[in-house]
Write a protein that holds these residues in place. Structure first.
Motif, short mmCIF file in Angstrom:
data_model
loop_
_atom_site.label_atom_id
_atom_site.label_comp_id
_atom_site.label_asym_id
_atom_site.label_seq_id
_atom_site.Cartn_x
_atom_site.Cartn_y
_atom_site.Cartn_z
N PRO A 49 0.82 -1.21 0.00
CA PRO A 49 0.00 0.00 0.00
C PRO A 49 0.86 1.27 0.00
O PRO A 49 2.03 1.24 0.37
CB PRO A 49 -0.81 -0.12 1.29
CG PRO A 49 -0.03 -1.05 2.16
CD PRO A 49 0.69 -1.98 1.23
N GLU A 50 0.23 2.37 -0.41
CA GLU A 50 0.93 3.65 -0.51
C GLU A 50 1.48 4.12 0.83
O GLU A 50 2.53 4.75 0.90
CB GLU A 50 -0.03 4.72 -1.07
CG GLU A 50 -0.47 4.44 -2.48
CD GLU A 50 -1.53 5.43 -2.96
OE1 GLU A 50 -1.77 6.45 -2.29
OE2 GLU A 50 -2.11 5.17 -4.03
N GLU A 51 0.76 3.86 1.91
CA GLU A 51 1.20 4.30 3.23
C GLU A 51 0.74 3.31 4.29
O GLU A 51 -0.06 2.43 4.03
CB GLU A 51 0.66 5.71 3.52
CG GLU A 51 -0.84 5.84 3.37
CD GLU A 51 -1.30 7.28 3.40
OE1 GLU A 51 -1.99 7.64 4.37
OE2 GLU A 51 -0.98 8.02 2.46
N GLU A 52 1.25 3.49 5.50
CA GLU A 52 0.85 2.68 6.65
C GLU A 52 -0.16 3.48 7.46
O GLU A 52 -0.17 4.71 7.43
CB GLU A 52 2.07 2.35 7.51
CG GLU A 52 3.11 1.54 6.77
CD GLU A 52 4.41 1.38 7.56
OE1 GLU A 52 4.66 2.19 8.49
OE2 GLU A 52 5.18 0.48 7.21
N PHE A 53 -1.00 2.77 8.19
CA PHE A 53 -1.98 3.41 9.07
C PHE A 53 -1.60 3.05 10.49
O PHE A 53 -1.48 1.87 10.83
CB PHE A 53 -3.39 2.92 8.74
CG PHE A 53 -4.47 3.64 9.49
CD1 PHE A 53 -5.01 4.80 8.98
CD2 PHE A 53 -4.93 3.17 10.71
CE1 PHE A 53 -6.00 5.49 9.66
CE2 PHE A 53 -5.91 3.84 11.40
CZ PHE A 53 -6.46 5.00 10.87
N THR A 54 -1.39 4.05 11.35
CA THR A 54 -0.96 3.79 12.73
C THR A 54 -2.10 4.06 13.70
O THR A 54 -2.76 5.09 13.63
CB THR A 54 0.25 4.67 13.10
OG1 THR A 54 1.32 4.38 12.18
CG2 THR A 54 0.71 4.40 14.51
N ILE A 55 -2.30 3.10 14.60
CA ILE A 55 -3.23 3.25 15.71
C ILE A 55 -2.37 3.29 16.97
O ILE A 55 -1.56 2.38 17.20
CB ILE A 55 -4.24 2.09 15.77
CG1 ILE A 55 -5.09 2.08 14.49
CG2 ILE A 55 -5.11 2.19 17.02
CD1 ILE A 55 -5.99 0.89 14.34
N GLU A 56 -2.51 4.33 17.75
CA GLU A 56 -1.69 4.50 18.94
C GLU A 56 -2.41 3.97 20.17
O GLU A 56 -3.59 4.25 20.37
CB GLU A 56 -1.37 5.98 19.14
CG GLU A 56 -0.50 6.25 20.34
CD GLU A 56 -0.26 7.73 20.59
OE1 GLU A 56 0.50 8.04 21.51
OE2 GLU A 56 -0.85 8.57 19.87
N ILE A 57 -1.71 3.18 20.97
CA ILE A 57 -2.18 2.84 22.31
C ILE A 57 -1.57 3.93 23.19
O ILE A 57 -0.36 3.96 23.40
CB ILE A 57 -1.73 1.42 22.74
CG1 ILE A 57 -2.26 0.38 21.74
CG2 ILE A 57 -2.21 1.13 24.16
CD1 ILE A 57 -1.73 -1.03 21.96
N VAL A 58 -2.42 4.85 23.63
CA VAL A 58 -1.94 6.10 24.24
C VAL A 58 -1.52 5.92 25.69
O VAL A 58 -1.97 5.00 26.37
CB VAL A 58 -3.01 7.21 24.12
CG1 VAL A 58 -3.29 7.54 22.67
CG2 VAL A 58 -4.29 6.82 24.83
N ASN A 82 -3.73 -0.08 3.99
CA ASN A 82 -4.20 -1.32 4.60
C ASN A 82 -3.15 -2.05 5.43
O ASN A 82 -3.44 -3.08 6.01
CB ASN A 82 -4.79 -2.27 3.55
CG ASN A 82 -3.87 -2.55 2.40
OD1 ASN A 82 -3.57 -1.64 1.62
ND2 ASN A 82 -3.43 -3.78 2.26
N LYS A 83 -1.92 -1.51 5.53
CA LYS A 83 -0.94 -2.05 6.47
C LYS A 83 -1.12 -1.24 7.76
O LYS A 83 -0.83 -0.05 7.80
CB LYS A 83 0.48 -1.91 5.96
CG LYS A 83 1.51 -2.49 6.92
CD LYS A 83 2.91 -2.38 6.36
CE LYS A 83 3.91 -3.02 7.30
NZ LYS A 83 5.26 -2.91 6.75
N VAL A 84 -1.63 -1.91 8.80
CA VAL A 84 -2.00 -1.22 10.03
C VAL A 84 -1.01 -1.59 11.13
O VAL A 84 -0.66 -2.76 11.31
CB VAL A 84 -3.44 -1.59 10.45
CG1 VAL A 84 -3.85 -0.84 11.72
CG2 VAL A 84 -4.42 -1.28 9.31
#
Length: 153
Positions: A49-58, A82-84
């Motif tokens: 994919p063009e970019e990664e998607f980041t979800i932060e555990i804050v 879609n690379k999370v």
């Protein structure tokens, strides 16, 4: 005592069985097994994919009532982001555990194996549309959802 011709026939029979079993093993390991374990064909733009998607555990996510997975509900597009990656920025270890067993036909089972230690991350490549609610195993009040959709190319 058996006649020489019957023991000779018995020996030929044993050799035939051994050859037959050997041929079966070669077929199974050379043709059947690799095809049954092969991953499905996935378009190159989805695999890279063009970019990664980041979800932060804050920080402070371990405290019930605080924010935890940010963003909490995430929409990603196949071939775009879609690379999370779940990045643990909290002081406690956490997991990314699906509410129900979730499998991607290319990437396999979704969910972190064991805990994600502070400063570590877990990543998953989604290759098909799906909706996945998830939580943290030791902290069940931590909940999130990821929605994977087709991109409009």
């Amino acid at each position: 005592m058996s006649s020489p011709s019957s023991s000779h026939a018995y020996g030929i029979g044993v050799i035939a069985v051994i050859i037959g079993m050997s041929a079966s093993v070669v077929f199974y390991t050379s043709f059947y097994l690799p095809e049954s374990l092969a991953k499905p064909s996935v378009a190159e733009y989805i695999l890279n994919p063009e970019e990664e998607f980041t979800i932060e555990i804050v920080p402070g996510a371990v405290i019930e009532g605080n924010e935890n997975y940010v963003p909490n509900t995430s929409n990603v597009l196949l071939g775009i982001n879609n690379k999370v990656i779940w990045q643990n920025n909290d002081d406690a270890a956490h997991t990314v555990t699906p509410d129900h067993r979730t499998t991607d036909s290319y990437s396999g089972d979704f969910g972190s194996i064991g805990v994600i230690k502070p400063g570590d991350s877990y990543e998953f490549l989604f290759t098909e549309p799906q909706e996945v609610p998830y939580h943290c195993e030791p902290h069940p009040w931590m909940k999130g959802k990821i929605i994977v959709e087709l991109s409009r190319f």
